[in-house]
Design a protein around this motif. Sequence first.
Motif, PDB file in Angstrom:
ATOM      1  N   VAL A 253      27.250  41.933  33.819  1.00  0.00           N
ATOM      2  CA  VAL A 253      28.587  42.178  34.371  1.00  0.00           C
ATOM      3  C   VAL A 253      29.291  40.827  34.492  1.00  0.00           C
ATOM      4  O   VAL A 253      28.901  39.973  35.287  1.00  0.00           O
ATOM      5  N   LEU A 254      30.299  40.627  33.662  1.00  0.00           N
ATOM      6  CA  LEU A 254      31.032  39.360  33.665  1.00  0.00           C
ATOM      7  C   LEU A 254      32.182  39.477  34.656  1.00  0.00           C
ATOM      8  O   LEU A 254      32.770  40.542  34.811  1.00  0.00           O
ATOM      9  N   HIS A 255      32.524  38.379  35.272  1.00  0.00           N
ATOM     10  CA  HIS A 255      33.567  38.464  36.291  1.00  0.00           C
ATOM     11  C   HIS A 255      34.567  37.309  36.201  1.00  0.00           C
ATOM     12  O   HIS A 255      34.174  36.159  36.019  1.00  0.00           O
ATOM     13  N   ALA A 256      35.839  37.644  36.318  1.00  0.00           N
ATOM     14  CA  ALA A 256      36.870  36.607  36.451  1.00  0.00           C
ATOM     15  C   ALA A 256      37.888  37.113  37.446  1.00  0.00           C
ATOM     16  O   ALA A 256      38.268  38.295  37.403  1.00  0.00           O
ATOM     17  N   ASN A 257      38.328  36.233  38.340  1.00  0.00           N
ATOM     18  CA  ASN A 257      39.265  36.724  39.360  1.00  0.00           C
ATOM     19  C   ASN A 257      40.705  36.795  38.858  1.00  0.00           C
ATOM     20  O   ASN A 257      41.590  37.234  39.574  1.00  0.00           O
ATOM     21  N   GLY A 258      40.924  36.346  37.636  1.00  0.00           N
ATOM     22  CA  GLY A 258      42.245  36.507  37.054  1.00  0.00           C
ATOM     23  C   GLY A 258      43.161  35.314  37.249  1.00  0.00           C
ATOM     24  O   GLY A 258      44.268  35.276  36.710  1.00  0.00           O
ATOM     25  N   ALA A 259      42.698  34.309  37.986  1.00  0.00           N
ATOM     26  CA  ALA A 259      43.539  33.135  38.186  1.00  0.00           C
ATOM     27  C   ALA A 259      43.742  32.414  36.847  1.00  0.00           C
ATOM     28  O   ALA A 259      44.799  31.839  36.583  1.00  0.00           O
ATOM     29  N   ASP A 260      42.722  32.477  36.001  1.00  0.00           N
ATOM     30  CA  ASP A 260      42.803  31.829  34.693  1.00  0.00           C
ATOM     31  C   ASP A 260      42.868  32.927  33.619  1.00  0.00           C
ATOM     32  O   ASP A 260      41.875  33.586  33.312  1.00  0.00           O
ATOM     33  N   LEU A 261      44.043  33.098  33.039  1.00  0.00           N
ATOM     34  CA  LEU A 261      44.229  34.211  32.100  1.00  0.00           C
ATOM     35  C   LEU A 261      43.435  34.015  30.814  1.00  0.00           C
ATOM     36  O   LEU A 261      42.979  34.986  30.192  1.00  0.00           O
ATOM     37  N   ALA A 262      43.245  32.743  30.433  1.00  0.00           N
ATOM     38  CA  ALA A 262      42.469  32.474  29.219  1.00  0.00           C
ATOM     39  C   ALA A 262      41.033  32.954  29.421  1.00  0.00           C
ATOM     40  O   ALA A 262      40.417  33.531  28.518  1.00  0.00           O
ATOM     41  N   GLU A 263      40.533  32.748  30.634  1.00  0.00           N
ATOM     42  CA  GLU A 263      39.164  33.192  30.946  1.00  0.00           C
ATOM     43  C   GLU A 263      39.076  34.726  30.871  1.00  0.00           C
ATOM     44  O   GLU A 263      38.116  35.286  30.345  1.00  0.00           O
ATOM     45  N   VAL A 264      40.110  35.375  31.398  1.00  0.00           N
ATOM     46  CA  VAL A 264      40.151  36.844  31.320  1.00  0.00           C
ATOM     47  C   VAL A 264      40.045  37.270  29.862  1.00  0.00           C
ATOM     48  O   VAL A 264      39.240  38.147  29.492  1.00  0.00           O
ATOM     49  N   GLY A 265      40.828  36.644  29.022  1.00  0.00           N
ATOM     50  CA  GLY A 265      40.835  36.964  27.592  1.00  0.00           C
ATOM     51  C   GLY A 265      39.458  36.730  26.977  1.00  0.00           C
ATOM     52  O   GLY A 265      38.960  37.575  26.215  1.00  0.00           O
ATOM     53  N   ARG A 266      38.851  35.604  27.324  1.00  0.00           N
ATOM     54  CA  ARG A 266      37.526  35.260  26.774  1.00  0.00           C
ATOM     55  C   ARG A 266      36.485  36.317  27.158  1.00  0.00           C
ATOM     56  O   ARG A 266      35.776  36.845  26.311  1.00  0.00           O
ATOM     57  N   LEU A 267      36.418  36.631  28.430  1.00  0.00           N
ATOM     58  CA  LEU A 267      35.421  37.606  28.896  1.00  0.00           C
ATOM     59  C   LEU A 267      35.677  38.977  28.297  1.00  0.00           C
ATOM     60  O   LEU A 267      34.748  39.686  27.911  1.00  0.00           O
ATOM     61  N   ALA A 268      36.950  39.341  28.226  1.00  0.00           N
ATOM     62  CA  ALA A 268      37.297  40.659  27.680  1.00  0.00           C
ATOM     63  C   ALA A 268      36.867  40.758  26.222  1.00  0.00           C
ATOM     64  O   ALA A 268      36.364  41.794  25.778  1.00  0.00           O
ATOM     65  N   THR A 269      37.037  39.682  25.478  1.00  0.00           N
ATOM     66  CA  THR A 269      36.643  39.686  24.063  1.00  0.00           C
ATOM     67  C   THR A 269      35.141  39.899  23.925  1.00  0.00           C
ATOM     68  O   THR A 269      34.674  40.653  23.072  1.00  0.00           O
ATOM     69  N   GLU A 270      34.421  39.230  24.805  1.00  0.00           N
ATOM     70  CA  GLU A 270      32.959  39.304  24.746  1.00  0.00           C
ATOM     71  C   GLU A 270      32.406  40.674  25.144  1.00  0.00           C
ATOM     72  O   GLU A 270      31.327  41.065  24.719  1.00  0.00           O
ATOM     73  N   ALA A 271      33.142  41.370  26.017  1.00  0.00           N
ATOM     74  CA  ALA A 271      32.578  42.558  26.664  1.00  0.00           C
ATOM     75  C   ALA A 271      32.758  43.823  25.824  1.00  0.00           C
ATOM     76  O   ALA A 271      33.632  43.891  24.960  1.00  0.00           O
ATOM     77  N   ASP A 272      31.915  44.819  26.101  1.00  0.00           N
ATOM     78  CA  ASP A 272      32.059  46.118  25.433  1.00  0.00           C
ATOM     79  C   ASP A 272      33.172  46.949  26.079  1.00  0.00           C
ATOM     80  O   ASP A 272      33.695  47.879  25.475  1.00  0.00           O
ATOM     81  N   ALA A 273      33.475  46.650  27.307  1.00  0.00           N
ATOM     82  CA  ALA A 273      34.590  47.321  27.994  1.00  0.00           C
ATOM     83  C   ALA A 273      35.050  46.425  29.139  1.00  0.00           C
ATOM     84  O   ALA A 273      34.285  45.595  29.628  1.00  0.00           O
ATOM     85  N   VAL A 274      36.312  46.633  29.542  1.00  0.00           N
ATOM     86  CA  VAL A 274      36.871  45.806  30.612  1.00  0.00           C
ATOM     87  C   VAL A 274      37.387  46.701  31.730  1.00  0.00           C
ATOM     88  O   VAL A 274      38.038  47.721  31.468  1.00  0.00           O
ATOM     89  N   VAL A 275      37.098  46.310  32.958  1.00  0.00           N
ATOM     90  CA  VAL A 275      37.691  46.997  34.106  1.00  0.00           C
ATOM     91  C   VAL A 275      38.615  45.994  34.793  1.00  0.00           C
ATOM     92  O   VAL A 275      38.160  44.938  35.241  1.00  0.00           O
ATOM     93  N   VAL A 276      39.894  46.304  34.833  1.00  0.00           N
ATOM     94  CA  VAL A 276      40.828  45.455  35.574  1.00  0.00           C
ATOM     95  C   VAL A 276      41.023  46.085  36.952  1.00  0.00           C
ATOM     96  O   VAL A 276      41.379  47.264  37.047  1.00  0.00           O
ATOM     97  N   VAL A 277      40.783  45.312  37.990  1.00  0.00           N
ATOM     98  CA  VAL A 277      40.991  45.848  39.339  1.00  0.00           C
ATOM     99  C   VAL A 277      42.271  45.216  39.887  1.00  0.00           C
ATOM    100  O   VAL A 277      42.360  43.995  40.057  1.00  0.00           O
ATOM    101  N   ALA A 278      43.268  46.066  40.123  1.00  0.00           N
ATOM    102  CA  ALA A 278      44.583  45.560  40.531  1.00  0.00           C
ATOM    103  C   ALA A 278      45.100  46.390  41.693  1.00  0.00           C
ATOM    104  O   ALA A 278      44.673  47.526  41.889  1.00  0.00           O
ATOM    105  N   GLY A 279      45.999  45.815  42.460  1.00  0.00           N
ATOM    106  CA  GLY A 279      46.595  46.584  43.561  1.00  0.00           C
ATOM    107  C   GLY A 279      46.935  45.695  44.737  1.00  0.00           C
ATOM    108  O   GLY A 279      47.266  44.525  44.569  1.00  0.00           O
ATOM    109  N   THR A 280      46.813  46.279  45.918  1.00  0.00           N
ATOM    110  CA  THR A 280      47.251  45.543  47.099  1.00  0.00           C
ATOM    111  C   THR A 280      46.069  45.102  47.965  1.00  0.00           C
ATOM    112  O   THR A 280      45.115  45.846  48.141  1.00  0.00           O
TER     113      THR A 280
END
Length: 756
Positions: free
Chosen positions: A438-465
């Motif tokens: 389970v790879l994790h990025a808090n989203g502060a670095d968008l490039a990291e988000v992109g990198r992990l998403a590319t590597e993964a078989d699926a991505v879960v974005v957790v967004a909200g308040t």
Amino acid sequence: MLKRLWKILKIGLLGVAAILLLVVAVVGFWVHRQLQPQDVTAARARWPKAMTFETADRAALDLVSKMTLEEKIGQMSGSGMAPAILSALFRGTAAPVYAGANERLGIPPLAFTDGPRGVICGRSTAFPVAMARAATWDLELQRRVGDAIGKETRAQGANYWGGLCLNIVRHPSMGRAQEVYGEDPWLTGEMGAAILEAVERHNVMACAKHFALNSMETARFKNSVQIDERTLREVYLPQFRKAVEHGAASFMSAYNKVRGEWCGENRHLLTAVLREDWGFRGFVTSDWIYGVYDGKRGVQAGLDVEMPQAKVYGENLKKLVETGQVPQVEVDESVRRIVRTKLEYLTREDPQAYPPDLAGAPEHAALSREVAEKGMVLLKNEGDMLPLDKAKIRKIAVVGLLADDGATGDHGSSNVTPRYVTSPLKGLRDYLGAGAAVLHANGADLAEVGRLATEADAVVVVAGTRWDEVGEYVTDEEGLRPNGPSQKRPLVIKLPFMKEPFVMSGGDRVPLSLKPRDLSVIEAAVKANPRCVVSLVGGSVFTMEEWKNRVPAIVMAWYAGMEGGHALARVLFGDVNPSGKMPLTTPKDESQLPFFDEYADTIEYGPYHGYTLADKKGYEPTYPFGYGLSYTTYSYRNLKVASPAVAPDGKVEVTVEVTNTGSRAGEEVAQLYVGFEGSKVERPVKLLRAFAKVALAPGETKTVPLSVAVKDLAWFDAQKNAWQVEPMTYGVLVGPSSRARDLLKASFRVLAVAAP
Ligand code: BGC
């Protein structure tokens, strides 16, 4: 000489030390005393068992006749926040707030605890917020939550539960939407009745709040809601009335004004409607701190207890009585109501014992997970992206600001402090174990988000308040001024020994879209990997037209309680087939909503909002009220109305066949709306009047019975101050959501006269 001076100094120092010691001892003793819980059942032995309303009332009258004025006044206000504050300081968790113990006369205290998502005292179970529970449309489950909350209330030494929050979400920006059950008075009323009965079975007095029209947050301390009587009765009060019918012991007035009068001083609400019209026999407490401004007006309106301590009651009320400005009989009436209710609940036999370890018990955490699973709403699932296949996922990325945040809701009065909270990240890690990374990025670095998403078989974005973005609003003195600032003023407390200031923020959520940062994370994730699901965290809806077509799957996960992360994993991987349905309409944008100004001093609440507004105006929302998908499919057939004509005091019995047409077992919420097309008066296009949750195996068909009492079709005739059932033909609309094209149609006629 020096020796003498030294001697004097020594005596002086010893004296100072002795005084200091004494002060510490006195303060220590006081703190210790304050931290001692008051026993809510100690007085039980003084009274006969199981007093009825009548016997408790007679006993209360007798007690009133024996009370001094001080003792009467003592029943009518809280004893202050000191125990709760000291408990927060020394133990890190809240404690009950007491009111009106009278040992001499054997009258127990009220021992108050909030809250809508669990008991806020000690380390209790954090359940999914009320809105998430509304999304289950499951009354049995709600009863089980009520049962757990009732037990935990008692286990924490309280007997008065302020968690029955029944305000209507007129506009999804409402800061405390998370504490309530959605936009619809029928669903809210059913959910409220279910939980209140279950809580009260443990001899806990349930408090329905905030009475009334507290559907905005930032302006709650100052705004006045203008409303006509018919809208008040039909749209904003039915669920409160249902709470009375199901035995709510108490009501809490709201902070705001209604038609220019503070709710805590509003005789129309607290006496004419609540008591004279609905027959409420319990007691009313004020909302806290600024819930009543004028003692005389409060008492005369029917406000019995000022919480959490005397400001305009107490000494002030005593003087008002002594000088004849408040007639003694009015105080006596209030005390009678308070005392008889306390006696009734005190003397009922407890169904069980309540040891302290019931609070936060493992079986309640398991229940919390079940509720979270059943409340999650599958909003979109293109190409059957979900459920994810455990066998095929080697790497999954969990990204976003809330990915590793166990968001359970705001930090206002409903905040529960459970032993642990499972974030989505932790939930997925526990679920997948060594089987997948389970790879994790808090989203502060968008490039990291992109990198992990590319590597993964699926991505879960957790967004909200997050807790501090929306919720109960607490402000400073300045913010409380009528015509005060038109900017949020959070309350900031900074004492010398505090490292960080204590900040209470909250308020309404404007605008309704996700934050720009969340939008960028979604964009970065989906660009890198189209197998992307967005899990939304919050207590209300988000507008999503700008991004919803970019992602294949969306889950509304809400503030899902202490077990939310585990629940999410089980929903995403299909251990649980989603069955939640939206208790709110998701608008395309703000133009599909009623007027809203979070700083408004005065605001008009009209008859339509949510689905009734969408129906009237012909709006197509993003997701209609009652909407939610599943990993299977259902079909509706054979809608039948048992008798085509019913008497005005009768019941309409309806059946519909629901079939699970897919290959997975699931639960479906069948909804029944009544249509008013032929009415001679202005009415909504349709109103929810019944629903049922049914479990169906693949291929299984069940005949689902639904019924509506004709009296529940009435409209309120303000001129006659009476409910009227129109003899006419009504539509019966049954299906999986409120959307017109989802509904089967039939009709029935209500006759002009009752059957002989
Ligand atoms: C809230 C109530 C709550 C009370 C006690 C008030 O500010 O509006 O909902 O029960 O505080 O915590």
